[in-house]
Write a protein that holds these residues in place. Structure first.
Motif, short mmCIF file in Angstrom:
data_model
loop_
_atom_site.label_atom_id
_atom_site.label_comp_id
_atom_site.label_asym_id
_atom_site.label_seq_id
_atom_site.Cartn_x
_atom_site.Cartn_y
_atom_site.Cartn_z
N ARG A 137 0.83 -1.21 0.00
CA ARG A 137 0.00 0.00 0.00
C ARG A 137 0.86 1.26 0.00
O ARG A 137 0.57 2.22 -0.69
N LEU A 138 1.95 1.24 0.80
CA LEU A 138 2.83 2.40 0.85
C LEU A 138 3.56 2.61 -0.46
O LEU A 138 3.78 3.75 -0.89
N ALA A 139 3.92 1.52 -1.13
CA ALA A 139 4.61 1.65 -2.42
C ALA A 139 3.71 2.31 -3.46
O ALA A 139 4.17 3.07 -4.32
N GLY A 140 2.43 2.05 -3.38
CA GLY A 140 1.52 2.65 -4.33
C GLY A 140 1.03 4.02 -3.91
O GLY A 140 0.41 4.73 -4.71
N ALA A 141 1.31 4.43 -2.68
CA ALA A 141 0.82 5.72 -2.18
C ALA A 141 1.72 6.87 -2.60
O ALA A 141 1.32 8.04 -2.44
N ARG A 142 2.96 6.58 -3.06
CA ARG A 142 3.89 7.61 -3.53
C ARG A 142 4.15 8.69 -2.47
O ARG A 142 4.04 9.89 -2.73
N GLY A 143 4.48 8.26 -1.27
CA GLY A 143 4.84 9.19 -0.21
C GLY A 143 3.69 9.72 0.61
O GLY A 143 3.91 10.44 1.59
N ALA A 144 2.46 9.42 0.25
CA ALA A 144 1.31 9.90 1.03
C ALA A 144 1.20 9.13 2.34
O ALA A 144 1.75 8.03 2.50
N VAL A 145 0.51 9.71 3.28
CA VAL A 145 0.34 9.09 4.59
C VAL A 145 -0.87 8.15 4.56
O VAL A 145 -1.95 8.53 4.10
N ILE A 146 -0.68 6.95 5.05
CA ILE A 146 -1.75 5.96 5.14
C ILE A 146 -2.04 5.71 6.61
O ILE A 146 -1.11 5.45 7.40
N SER A 147 -3.30 5.79 7.01
CA SER A 147 -3.69 5.58 8.40
C SER A 147 -4.54 4.33 8.53
O SER A 147 -5.28 3.96 7.62
N TYR A 148 -4.39 3.68 9.67
CA TYR A 148 -5.20 2.48 9.94
C TYR A 148 -5.34 2.32 11.44
O TYR A 148 -4.61 2.93 12.23
N ASN A 149 -6.32 1.50 11.83
CA ASN A 149 -6.58 1.24 13.25
C ASN A 149 -5.91 -0.05 13.69
O ASN A 149 -5.91 -1.05 12.97
N ASP A 150 -5.34 0.00 14.87
CA ASP A 150 -4.77 -1.20 15.50
C ASP A 150 -5.59 -1.47 16.74
O ASP A 150 -5.43 -0.80 17.77
N PRO A 151 -6.52 -2.44 16.69
CA PRO A 151 -7.43 -2.64 17.82
C PRO A 151 -6.75 -3.24 19.05
O PRO A 151 -7.28 -3.14 20.15
N ASP A 152 -5.57 -3.92 18.85
CA ASP A 152 -4.96 -4.64 19.98
C ASP A 152 -3.86 -3.86 20.67
O ASP A 152 -3.37 -4.26 21.73
N GLY A 153 -3.41 -2.75 20.07
CA GLY A 153 -2.38 -1.95 20.71
C GLY A 153 -0.99 -2.56 20.54
O GLY A 153 -0.72 -3.34 19.62
N LEU A 154 -0.08 -2.21 21.44
CA LEU A 154 1.29 -2.70 21.38
C LEU A 154 1.34 -4.18 21.69
O LEU A 154 0.70 -4.68 22.61
N ARG A 155 2.10 -4.92 20.90
CA ARG A 155 2.19 -6.35 21.14
C ARG A 155 3.55 -6.86 20.66
O ARG A 155 3.80 -6.93 19.44
N PRO A 156 4.42 -7.22 21.57
CA PRO A 156 5.72 -7.77 21.19
C PRO A 156 5.61 -9.23 20.83
O PRO A 156 5.72 -10.12 21.69
N GLY A 157 5.34 -9.51 19.59
CA GLY A 157 5.21 -10.89 19.17
C GLY A 157 3.90 -11.52 19.59
O GLY A 157 3.75 -12.73 19.53
N GLY A 158 2.96 -10.79 20.03
CA GLY A 158 1.67 -11.39 20.40
C GLY A 158 0.76 -10.42 21.09
O GLY A 158 -0.19 -9.93 20.51
N GLU A 159 1.00 -10.06 22.33
CA GLU A 159 0.10 -9.21 23.09
C GLU A 159 0.88 -8.09 23.74
O GLU A 159 1.98 -8.28 24.24
N GLY A 160 0.31 -6.91 23.75
CA GLY A 160 0.99 -5.76 24.33
C GLY A 160 0.63 -5.58 25.79
O GLY A 160 -0.39 -6.06 26.26
N PRO A 161 1.45 -4.86 26.52
CA PRO A 161 1.19 -4.67 27.94
C PRO A 161 0.04 -3.73 28.22
O PRO A 161 -0.59 -3.80 29.28
#
Length: 490
Positions: A142-166
């Protein structure tokens, strides 16, 4: 498609009114209820769409503001990034304090595409505290096709080091692919921020909006209900007035109605006037015909009565038959004309009392007793003369065949109908002869005086008023005649 005359018929024009007519004009359904349900359905649909649109718009606006904040953070990180001679990437201190505190809720990271196409983190903000932002697998493409534009998305689970975030809080993440001087490979800058406040505000906005729309919807439905009820009230009043005319409690529609309904009331009055005029003309014609026929018949009887021989006897007999037939058909025509009239009512009790007193005197030699009962408020929807004709013939027939007792009972059966039952303690009538007894001129016993037209007159009058008569066995031992007629309220 063609009509009966061969002309073409517009099927679309013919089908559309039928489609609406099937819903609005189907018999047995309340127009008020259909209008309220239709208006309520449109109100609910409009409010649901409005609530959904307002909630989505509020959320999109809030997320857009977060996206602008994240885009500023990405620009700040891009300005602080420098490519080193050894190929590494260095990011000088970013001035945003939230990105310096561990797990503060605002983060940034710099990554580059790896040999497998997945993004590999090069530098991360101190606030990540060793954790990592979620990077979807499709983000590099998606970023390669955006040509430098900003792409936003939601991360419902938050920070997760290899699985689940604190923290487990949802994040809003923005990403942009940039080409830095001194590096051949592009670099991906990511910034994330805690969006739990946005979700909470959106939920509160949605709750408030749906509550307000629910109250508004209930108010609109109540308003529609009241508007339909008030708007159709004149029609209900007109219906009740027409019912009063039909039941004989009024002769015309007397009330004034709104401009939209008044023409209908006037047309109904004109129809009643026309019906009255038609009936009066029929009565006049029947009366003229009676005088025109009876006078020559009377002359023939008078002339034949003064002569002797077979011919005068035959003339007298045939003239009597003709006179009886003329009386029968004239009576039938008058009954049919009177049955078409609206507004005539006749109480049952006085007529029964009059008939009983008169016939007990006529059959005084036999000692016949007529026991009759009828409610005071029971009335026949028709003329008194016709009711006397009906009850007089039935009671006279019962008195002729009764030994000593005749019983009459009358009552309402509901649905605008009444029933009169006449019974006697005479010999009765076999079942196979009952149908023949109702035919015109039929006589079951030639030794009993009469023309045989009594029951047939009852049948004709009853049918003219839309009623019916039936014969059965009586508990008294004789015949039981059941007469059903239209009733009216006194």
């Amino acid at each position: 498609m063609t009509d009966d005359s061969g002309g073409a018929v517009d099927t679309e024009a013919a089908t559309e009114p039928r489609a609406w007519g099937r819903w609005f004009g189907r018999p047995g359904r309340s127009l008020t209820r259909r209008l309220i349900w239709l208006a309520s359905a449109w109100i609910v649909l409009a409010l649901v769409l409005t609530g959904w649109a307002l909630t989505n718009q509020y959320q999109e606006t809030a997320l857009r503001r977060l996206g602008n904040v994240l885009a500023d953070t990405i620009d700040e990180v891009v300005l602080a990034s420098n490519a080193q001679t050894d190929g590494t990437l260095a990011v000088s201190e970013v001035k945003d304090d939230r990105t310096l505190r561990a797990l503060s809720g605002k983060y940034w990271a710099v990554a580059e595409p790896g040999p497998d196409g997945r993004l590999r983190i090069l530098v991360r903000s101190p606030s990540l505290a060793g954790e990592s932002l979620t990077i979807p697998d499709e983000l590099p493409d998606r970023l390669a096709g955006a040509r430098g534009a900003v792409i936003s998305y939601n991360d419902p689970d938050g920070l997760r080091p290899g699985g689940e975030g604190p923290l487990g809080v949802p994040l809003r993440v923005a990403a942009s692919m940039k080409q830095l001087p001194g590096r051949d490979a592009p670099v991906v800058f990511l910034a994330g921020i805690d969006r739990s406040n946005i979700d909470r505000d959106t939920q509160q906005f949605a709750t408030f909006t749906w509550t307000a729309l629910l109250i508004l919807g209930l108010g609109l439905v109540i308003a529609v209900f009241l508007q339909v009820q008030i708007g159709l009230r004149p029609l209900y009043a007109l219906r009740n007035e027409i019912a009063d005319v039909r039941k004989g409690r009024a002769a015309r529609i007397a009330r004034s109605y709104p401009l939209e309904i008044q023409p209908l009331a006037e047309q109904v009055n004109r129809l009643l006037d026309h019906n009255q005029e038609t009936v009066e003309r029929q009565r006049t014609h029947v009366g003229n015909l009676a005088h025109a026929l009876k006078t020559p018949l009377s002359v023939m009887l008078a002339e034949a009565g003064s002569a002797k021989g077979p011919l005068p006897d035959m003339v007298r007999r045939q003239t009597e038959v003709m006179k009886a037939q003329v009386d029968h058909h004239l009576r039938r025509a008058r009954a049919a004309a009177r049955a078409q009239m609206l507004g005539e009512i006749t109480p049952i009790e006085p007529v029964l009392d009059e008939m009983a007193v008169m016939l007990e005197r006529v059959f005084e030699d036999k000692g016949v007793v007529i026991d009759w009962r009828a409610p005071e408020d029971l009335a026949f929807r028709g003329e008194r003369q016709d009711l006397q004709e009906l009850l007089g013939n039935l009671l006279e027939n019962a008195c002729k065949w009764a030994k000593r007792r005749v019983r009459v009972s009358a009552g309402a059966t509901g649905l605008g109908q009444m029933v009169v039952v006449v019974e006697d303690d005479g010999p009765g009538l076999p079942e196979e002869q009952r149908e023949a007894a109702l035919l015109r001129g039929a006589r079951m016993d030639e030794t009993t005086p009469g023309s045989g037209l009594g029951l047939s007159i009852v049948v004709e009058l009853t049918r003219a008023y839309g009623g019916r008569i039936s014969l059965a066995d009586s508990e008294l031992g004789g015949l039981r005649a059941v007469l059903e007629l239209p009733s009216a309220e006194c």
